[in-house]
Design a protein around this motif. Structure first.
Motif: not given
Length: 254
Positions: A144-147, A165-168, A177-181
């Motif tokens: 659901a978060t991805k959607k 994107i935050d952590a996804m 680019e996915s960035i943790i925190k």
């Protein structure tokens, strides 16, 4: 000049104005206090600019590589027992500046509301994605978060050319680019964090009126004592996530 005249003049004085040097030789305590206050203000502004510069690292890097429409994406509402998961995608202009903008969780409600309005006014584009509780129960909160994030991207009024994107990680045609925190490392993601948080909080305040007794205006759907007491007394509402414990342990009442 009188103390009040100096105080008024210092409110808008340039950092290197010769008057400042002259005032250093003014022995009046009131003048010296004004200078000290002015210096503290300058130090605060300097730190705000330094902190903001750190948050624009990823964006500036992408601008130099030729990308211009960089969308920051974040979500809020994975953990609550009630309400939707809400995602936001925000594209900022390269010259965007908002001192103090950071991860929405680190800001007071008043600051979030203030920044929410500024971002809405100054952003190049904003998209919102929302997945309701019933669908969360069917596809699970991770999907659901991805959607919700994908919906937020599709609801932008222009196509981004890069996603932060935050952590996804998302299945999209856009480089990303996915960035943790990421909400504390990227200004675009921080802006998306504020938009998503305020949008969801406002919705939960509306639900608090529609479904009184659960404290949705205070807990945003998280499992506080008031919320759990509401479940005990009133049962499950249509906005509760039935797949989440302890909601699934309650029988529907009324």
């Amino acid at each position: 000049m009188t103390i009040n005249e100096i105080k008024t003049l210092m409110e808008d004085i340039a950092e290197n104005d010769p008057l400042i040097e002259q005032l250093h030789s003014d022995n009046r305590k009131g003048v010296q206090r004004i200078i000290e206050s002015h210096n503290r203000k300058l130090q605060k502004l300097k730190k705000e600019k330094e902190d903001f510069a750190k948050l624009t690292f990823f964006e500036k890097k992408l601008y130099k590589e030729g990308f211009s429409l960089v969308a920051g994406i974040d979500e809020v509402g994975r953990g609550p027992l009630a309400g939707p998961v809400v995602a936001a995608a925000v594209i900022l202009h390269p010259d965007f500046y908002l001192a103090g903008l950071n991860d929405s969780k680190k800001l007071s409600e008043a600051k979030r509301d203030e920044y929410f309005k500024v971002i809405q006014e100054k952003a190049h584009s904003i998209g919102i994605g929302m997945i309701e509780a019933g669908e969360i129960d069917i596809i699970n909160i991770y999907e659901a978060t991805k959607k919700a994030m994908l919906l937020a991207i599709s609801n932008l009024d222009c196509n981004p050319d890069f996603l932060l994107i935050d952590a996804m990680k998302l299945q999209t045609p856009y480089p990303q680019e996915s960035i943790i925190k990421g909400d504390s490392k990227s200004i675009s993601i921080a802006a998306a964090s504020v938009i998503a948080k305020v949008t969801r909080d406002n919705l939960m305040k509306e639900y608090a009126v529609q479904y009184p007794g659960y404290g949705f205006d205070q807990n945003a759907g998280y499992g506080t004592r008031e919320h759990l007491e509401g479940l005990n007394l009133r049962g499950i509402t249509p906005i509760h996530r039935r797949s989440f414990a302890p909601v699934k342990d309650y029988d529907l009442k009324g």
